[in-house]
Design an enzyme around this catalytic site. Sequence first.
Site, mmCIF file in Angstrom:
data_model
loop_
_atom_site.group_PDB
_atom_site.id
_atom_site.type_symbol
_atom_site.label_atom_id
_atom_site.label_comp_id
_atom_site.label_asym_id
_atom_site.label_seq_id
_atom_site.Cartn_x
_atom_site.Cartn_y
_atom_site.Cartn_z
ATOM 1 C CD GLU A 175 -3.095 -1.079 2.128
ATOM 2 O OE1 GLU A 175 -3.022 -0.286 3.088
ATOM 3 O OE2 GLU A 175 -4.077 -1.835 1.948
ATOM 4 C CD GLU A 294 -3.684 -5.953 3.017
ATOM 5 O OE1 GLU A 294 -4.553 -5.277 3.616
ATOM 6 O OE2 GLU A 294 -2.477 -5.699 3.042
#
Length: 506
Positions: A175, A294
């Site tokens: 991320e 995720e």
Amino acid sequence: MAKKFAKMIVDKEFKIAEIDKRVYGSFIEHLGRAVYEGIYQPDHPSADKDGFRKDVTALVRELNVPIIRYPGGNFVSNYYWEDGVGPAEDRPKRLELAWRSLETNEVGLNEFAKWAGIAGSEVMMAVNLGTRGVGDACNLLEYCNHEAGTRYSELRIKHGYKTPHKIKTWCLGNEMDGPWQLGSKTPAEYGRIAYETAKAMKLIDPDIELVSCGSSSTSMKTFPEWEAVTLEHTYDHVDYVSLHQYFGNQENDTPNFLAKSMETEHFIKTVIATCDYVKAKKRGKKNINLSFDEWNVWYHSNQADNNIMKKEPWQKAPALLEDIYNFEDALLVGLMLITFIKHADRVKMACLAQLVNVIAPIMTETNGPAWKQTIYYPYLHASRYGRGTALQPVLYSTRHDTREYTDVYDVDAVAVYREEAEEVTIFAVNRDLEEGIEFTCDVRSFDGYELIEHIVLASDDLQAVNSAVKQAVQPRKEENTAINDGILTAVLRKASWNVIRLGKKQ
Ligand code: AHR
């Protein structure tokens, strides 16, 4: 009002693609009680000689998790992997900044890789591209995968691991678009460092596969420009781009909540389009595939987490992100799994985030057993019966509108063909909260197949939860499903997850 129904045709010749088993992967981060008190608790009665809880390992094995992402997550972006290898007494304690906790480093990559082997899983390793960079990623890869005779491979051998871990799948950071991430980057900054890291890592081990960081959600302002810019840098050296998606449910609006898998569909399509744009621009030959590394429902624990991290920081294994999932959460998890299977041609990996205690299907009591959350079941069924070839579902369903979505299918479904086992499994969710829906499926191309079983997960209480003492939500057998002349008929109970298994008559 017109009667609701759904009908589908599945034909063994109409294939989407072979499903990559890694689509049923999961994730364990050094976060909360995922590692410590989750998979690892030396003073627990079920601990093995290495301190790992055998009751948890048994549940992970039951789920048959093919790959587990490790060690983060946000954690990885300030992780010093060297802290977690070598003699336990020499390992430093660290301030863990992502979750404002205390990291003791009792478990590091060697212990984790050994445990993953026992649990029957491969490791998907992430490197720190937040506060570290190319050199450290190379050292880590050399430590993990190089046979012998070099500084880091010899260090691993000295640490008692003669055989290299041979980790195949590596994430280039986590991320990196998110301002919360330690060492977050602009698309151009990330594109450059990911390109240089990928290039160097593939020189060390050309057999590895690399995942370039995609956007941390579709709501990021930089989505999908992030993917376009970063992949222009990394295209030649990476194999996948990551997608992350978590759904909340604060509005108390179940029909709208259950429609959210349409966003998963949209997300996948947008990322595929962006990957293909870069491929075209580069005059490239290969596809960049998708690693949905995720995904889950996540909303029950937010306030408690904020309180712990703000008011009581620097604890070892604080109870963070311990969402207790209800029945409707399990339905959305099932719908997301159906969506991944429908995109088996491009979604090659996916990690249910996470696996134990932290937004997880498996929970542990520190002084008690491990137990199964509601979301355990759709994940178990997909992992167990969803391997093989994804079939193109020709699906028609009556539809409804919700607050945010229009034309939502009352029933969503997909089928998987396991040719060697001569089995077909249909996964279907009835989103309707009021009534059972008649479902017919034309399976005539599967000559001589009969019903093995129809498993259903249903509950009159959408908010029902499981606990260490009560499995209020668990699957059972559905009785009235039948196949006549190649047409399967079933009633899908209101608000239900269904697994309909057919096999060749013996
Ligand atoms: O899975 C929990 C967190 O969610 C991960 O650490 C991070 O990558 C994401 O924001």
